[in-house]
Design a protein around this motif. Structure first.
Motif, PDB file in Angstrom:
ATOM      1  N   PHE A 116       0.813  -1.209   0.000  1.00  0.00           N
ATOM      2  CA  PHE A 116       0.000   0.000   0.000  1.00  0.00           C
ATOM      3  C   PHE A 116       0.852   1.266   0.000  1.00  0.00           C
ATOM      4  O   PHE A 116       0.455   2.293  -0.558  1.00  0.00           O
ATOM      5  CB  PHE A 116      -0.931  -0.005   1.225  1.00  0.00           C
ATOM      6  CG  PHE A 116      -1.853   1.169   1.288  1.00  0.00           C
ATOM      7  CD1 PHE A 116      -2.971   1.248   0.469  1.00  0.00           C
ATOM      8  CD2 PHE A 116      -1.612   2.210   2.179  1.00  0.00           C
ATOM      9  CE1 PHE A 116      -3.827   2.342   0.526  1.00  0.00           C
ATOM     10  CE2 PHE A 116      -2.454   3.310   2.239  1.00  0.00           C
ATOM     11  CZ  PHE A 116      -3.567   3.370   1.409  1.00  0.00           C
ATOM     12  N   THR A 117       2.035   1.205   0.613  1.00  0.00           N
ATOM     13  CA  THR A 117       2.885   2.396   0.729  1.00  0.00           C
ATOM     14  C   THR A 117       3.966   2.455  -0.342  1.00  0.00           C
ATOM     15  O   THR A 117       4.955   3.173  -0.184  1.00  0.00           O
ATOM     16  CB  THR A 117       3.547   2.442   2.122  1.00  0.00           C
ATOM     17  OG1 THR A 117       4.289   1.233   2.352  1.00  0.00           O
ATOM     18  CG2 THR A 117       2.494   2.577   3.209  1.00  0.00           C
ATOM     19  N   SER A 118       3.816   1.698  -1.432  1.00  0.00           N
ATOM     20  CA  SER A 118       4.782   1.728  -2.533  1.00  0.00           C
ATOM     21  C   SER A 118       4.038   1.667  -3.862  1.00  0.00           C
ATOM     22  O   SER A 118       2.827   1.455  -3.905  1.00  0.00           O
ATOM     23  CB  SER A 118       5.766   0.559  -2.416  1.00  0.00           C
ATOM     24  OG  SER A 118       5.080  -0.683  -2.453  1.00  0.00           O
ATOM     25  N   THR A 119       4.783   1.867  -4.953  1.00  0.00           N
ATOM     26  CA  THR A 119       4.190   1.916  -6.290  1.00  0.00           C
ATOM     27  C   THR A 119       4.587   0.687  -7.087  1.00  0.00           C
ATOM     28  O   THR A 119       5.756   0.295  -7.111  1.00  0.00           O
ATOM     29  CB  THR A 119       4.675   3.179  -7.035  1.00  0.00           C
ATOM     30  OG1 THR A 119       4.352   4.329  -6.256  1.00  0.00           O
ATOM     31  CG2 THR A 119       4.008   3.279  -8.397  1.00  0.00           C
ATOM     32  N   ALA A 120       3.617   0.086  -7.777  1.00  0.00           N
ATOM     33  CA  ALA A 120       3.886  -1.105  -8.586  1.00  0.00           C
ATOM     34  C   ALA A 120       4.669  -0.744  -9.840  1.00  0.00           C
ATOM     35  O   ALA A 120       4.557   0.365 -10.376  1.00  0.00           O
ATOM     36  CB  ALA A 120       2.574  -1.784  -8.967  1.00  0.00           C
ATOM     37  N   ALA A 121       5.489  -1.691 -10.316  1.00  0.00           N
ATOM     38  CA  ALA A 121       6.231  -1.490 -11.570  1.00  0.00           C
ATOM     39  C   ALA A 121       5.257  -1.422 -12.740  1.00  0.00           C
ATOM     40  O   ALA A 121       4.216  -2.083 -12.744  1.00  0.00           O
ATOM     41  CB  ALA A 121       7.223  -2.633 -11.772  1.00  0.00           C
ATOM     42  N   THR A 122       5.592  -0.614 -13.740  1.00  0.00           N
ATOM     43  CA  THR A 122       4.745  -0.476 -14.919  1.00  0.00           C
ATOM     44  C   THR A 122       4.913  -1.681 -15.847  1.00  0.00           C
ATOM     45  O   THR A 122       5.792  -2.535 -15.635  1.00  0.00           O
ATOM     46  CB  THR A 122       5.095   0.803 -15.688  1.00  0.00           C
ATOM     47  OG1 THR A 122       6.435   0.670 -16.204  1.00  0.00           O
ATOM     48  CG2 THR A 122       5.020   2.020 -14.780  1.00  0.00           C
ATOM     49  N   TYR A 123       4.105  -1.718 -16.892  1.00  0.00           N
ATOM     50  CA  TYR A 123       4.180  -2.815 -17.865  1.00  0.00           C
ATOM     51  C   TYR A 123       5.565  -2.861 -18.519  1.00  0.00           C
ATOM     52  O   TYR A 123       6.168  -3.934 -18.648  1.00  0.00           O
ATOM     53  CB  TYR A 123       3.104  -2.629 -18.929  1.00  0.00           C
ATOM     54  CG  TYR A 123       3.158  -3.664 -20.027  1.00  0.00           C
ATOM     55  CD1 TYR A 123       2.561  -4.908 -19.865  1.00  0.00           C
ATOM     56  CD2 TYR A 123       3.823  -3.393 -21.229  1.00  0.00           C
ATOM     57  CE1 TYR A 123       2.629  -5.876 -20.863  1.00  0.00           C
ATOM     58  CE2 TYR A 123       3.893  -4.348 -22.231  1.00  0.00           C
ATOM     59  CZ  TYR A 123       3.297  -5.579 -22.052  1.00  0.00           C
ATOM     60  OH  TYR A 123       3.357  -6.520 -23.040  1.00  0.00           O
ATOM     61  N   ASP A 124       6.082  -1.716 -18.960  1.00  0.00           N
ATOM     62  CA  ASP A 124       7.396  -1.678 -19.616  1.00  0.00           C
ATOM     63  C   ASP A 124       8.510  -2.076 -18.654  1.00  0.00           C
ATOM     64  O   ASP A 124       9.466  -2.773 -19.040  1.00  0.00           O
ATOM     65  CB  ASP A 124       7.673  -0.283 -20.178  1.00  0.00           C
ATOM     66  CG  ASP A 124       6.783   0.050 -21.374  1.00  0.00           C
ATOM     67  OD1 ASP A 124       6.290  -0.906 -22.012  1.00  0.00           O
ATOM     68  OD2 ASP A 124       6.585   1.245 -21.647  1.00  0.00           O
ATOM     69  N   GLU A 125       8.392  -1.652 -17.398  1.00  0.00           N
ATOM     70  CA  GLU A 125       9.412  -2.005 -16.402  1.00  0.00           C
ATOM     71  C   GLU A 125       9.374  -3.504 -16.115  1.00  0.00           C
ATOM     72  O   GLU A 125      10.422  -4.153 -15.991  1.00  0.00           O
ATOM     73  CB  GLU A 125       9.191  -1.193 -15.133  1.00  0.00           C
ATOM     74  CG  GLU A 125       9.525   0.286 -15.307  1.00  0.00           C
ATOM     75  CD  GLU A 125       8.970   1.147 -14.190  1.00  0.00           C
ATOM     76  OE1 GLU A 125       9.438   2.294 -14.048  1.00  0.00           O
ATOM     77  OE2 GLU A 125       8.067   0.693 -13.452  1.00  0.00           O
ATOM     78  N   ARG A 126       8.191  -4.072 -16.025  1.00  0.00           N
ATOM     79  CA  ARG A 126       8.074  -5.521 -15.810  1.00  0.00           C
ATOM     80  C   ARG A 126       8.599  -6.302 -17.011  1.00  0.00           C
ATOM     81  O   ARG A 126       9.129  -7.407 -16.863  1.00  0.00           O
ATOM     82  CB  ARG A 126       6.625  -5.905 -15.520  1.00  0.00           C
ATOM     83  CG  ARG A 126       6.106  -5.413 -14.183  1.00  0.00           C
ATOM     84  CD  ARG A 126       4.850  -6.165 -13.767  1.00  0.00           C
ATOM     85  NE  ARG A 126       3.794  -6.079 -14.764  1.00  0.00           N
ATOM     86  CZ  ARG A 126       2.898  -5.104 -14.816  1.00  0.00           C
ATOM     87  NH1 ARG A 126       2.929  -4.122 -13.917  1.00  0.00           N
ATOM     88  NH2 ARG A 126       1.956  -5.098 -15.745  1.00  0.00           N
ATOM     89  N   ALA A 127       8.471  -5.711 -18.218  1.00  0.00           N
ATOM     90  CA  ALA A 127       9.011  -6.379 -19.414  1.00  0.00           C
ATOM     91  C   ALA A 127      10.526  -6.485 -19.334  1.00  0.00           C
ATOM     92  O   ALA A 127      11.116  -7.521 -19.701  1.00  0.00           O
ATOM     93  CB  ALA A 127       8.586  -5.611 -20.664  1.00  0.00           C
ATOM     94  N   GLN A 128      11.185  -5.430 -18.859  1.00  0.00           N
ATOM     95  CA  GLN A 128      12.642  -5.479 -18.689  1.00  0.00           C
ATOM     96  C   GLN A 128      13.033  -6.518 -17.646  1.00  0.00           C
ATOM     97  O   GLN A 128      14.009  -7.255 -17.820  1.00  0.00           O
ATOM     98  CB  GLN A 128      13.166  -4.092 -18.281  1.00  0.00           C
ATOM     99  CG  GLN A 128      13.028  -3.042 -19.368  1.00  0.00           C
ATOM    100  CD  GLN A 128      13.669  -1.723 -18.951  1.00  0.00           C
ATOM    101  OE1 GLN A 128      14.869  -1.645 -18.708  1.00  0.00           O
ATOM    102  NE2 GLN A 128      12.849  -0.688 -18.872  1.00  0.00           N
ATOM    103  N   VAL A 129      12.265  -6.563 -16.569  1.00  0.00           N
ATOM    104  CA  VAL A 129      12.505  -7.574 -15.532  1.00  0.00           C
ATOM    105  C   VAL A 129      12.338  -8.976 -16.118  1.00  0.00           C
ATOM    106  O   VAL A 129      13.145  -9.875 -15.861  1.00  0.00           O
ATOM    107  CB  VAL A 129      11.553  -7.363 -14.339  1.00  0.00           C
ATOM    108  CG1 VAL A 129      11.610  -8.560 -13.385  1.00  0.00           C
ATOM    109  CG2 VAL A 129      11.909  -6.078 -13.600  1.00  0.00           C
TER     110      VAL A 129
END
Length: 234
Positions: free
Chosen positions: A83-96
Motif C-alpha cells: 500500500f505504501t509503494s508503487t507497482a512497476a509499470t508494464y514496460d518495467e516488468r518487461a525489462q525484468v
C-alpha cells in the motif's frame, strides 16, 4: 446412581444433596471418596478426568491463538508494504522479465521461479525501506514478504539485460533468506554463468559497483593473488 452417604450418621442421601438430611453435616463431593482413583472412575463412566482434559484443550487454544495472530500480522504487514509503494509499470516488468529469462537460462531455476511467480516488483520505497534506507542501491528486497523494489538506477545504468539479471540474482538470494555476505559471495562466484565477465563488462558502472560491494562484504573472494587483490572467480 450413587447415593451420598453421611460420614457422621450413615444416612444415604440423594446424590444432589450438599448436606445430610438427618444430621445436617456437610457431605463430601461424590468423587472425593475415590481419592487417587478418581480419574479411573471418570474413565469407567465414559468421561476423561476434568483437569487433564481442560489442560490439553487450553494449550491447543493458546497455540492456535498465537498462530492466528502471527498470520494476521504477516498479512497486515505485507499489505502495508504494498500500500505504501508503487507497482512497476508494464514496460518495467518487461525489462525484468527479459532479465529473469537470462537467469533461468543460466541454470538458476529456483531463483527464476521465485522472481517470476512469487515476487512483487515495486518502484518506490515502502515504509520499511524508507525507514531503513538504501543509499545508492539498484534494488532492495523485503524477506520474507517477497517484495523487490527497483530504483531508478536499475533502469538507467545497466548496459543490458545481463547486468540487470546480475542485480536480480542478488536480490533473489536475499528473497531466499541469504544475508549480504552470502548474496555477494554466491553471485560473484556465479556471475560467469550469466555471461557477465570482466572481458565484456569490466568497464561498466555496474561492474565497478558490484565489485566494490563484493570486496566489502566478501573480501575472501579477492585473496587469490599475492597482492590480495586478484579476483578468484574471473
Amino acid at each position: 446412581m450413587n447415593n451420598r452417604k453421611c460420614a457422621g450418621c450413615g444416612l444415604a442421601n440423594f446424590p444432589s444433596a450438599s448436606e445430610c438430611k438427618r444430621c445436617g453435616a456437610p457431605l463430601e463431593p461424590a468423587y472425593a471418596a475415590f481419592g487417587a482413583n478418581a480419574a479411573h472412575v471418570f474413565e469407567s463412566e465414559g468421561a476423561a478426568a476434568p483437569a487433564e482434559g481442560k489442560g490439553r484443550r487450553s494449550l491447543r487454544r493458546r497455540v492456535l491463538a498465537v498462530l492466528a495472530m502471527t498470520f494476521a500480522l504477516l498479512v497486515g504487514s505485507h499489505a502495508s508494504l504494498l500500500f505504501t509503494s508503487t507497482a512497476a509499470t508494464y514496460d518495467e516488468r518487461a525489462q525484468v522479465g527479459r532479465a529473469v529469462e537470462l537467469i533461468e537460462r543460466g541454470g538458476f531455476t529456483r531463483e527464476a521461479f521465485l522472481l517470476r511467480r512469487l515476487t512483487n516488483f515495486r518502484t518506490t520505497d515502502n515504509w520499511l525501506n524508507a525507514y531503513a534506507g538504501h543509499a545508492n542501491a539498484y534494488a532492495s528486497a523485503n524477506f520474507p514478504f517477497e517484495i523487490v523494489t527497483l530504483y531508478p538506477d536499475f533502469f538507467r545504468y545497466p548496459t543490458d539485460d545481463v547486468e540487470r539479471a546480475v542485480i536480480l540474482l542478488h536480490e533473489a538470494r536475499h528473497l531466499s533468506g541469504a544475508d549480504e555476505e552470502e548474496a555477494c559471495a554466491t553471485v560473484w562466484r556465479d556471475k560467469a554463468r550469466l555471461g557477465w565477465t570482466r572481458e565484456k563488462y569490466g568497464e561498466t558502472r555496474v561492474w565497478h559497483n558490484v565489485t566494490e560491494l563484493s570486496r566489502r562484504h566478501a573480501p575472501k573472494l579477492f585473496e587469490c593473488g599475492e597482492d590480495g587483490e586478484q579476483d578468484c572467480y574471473e
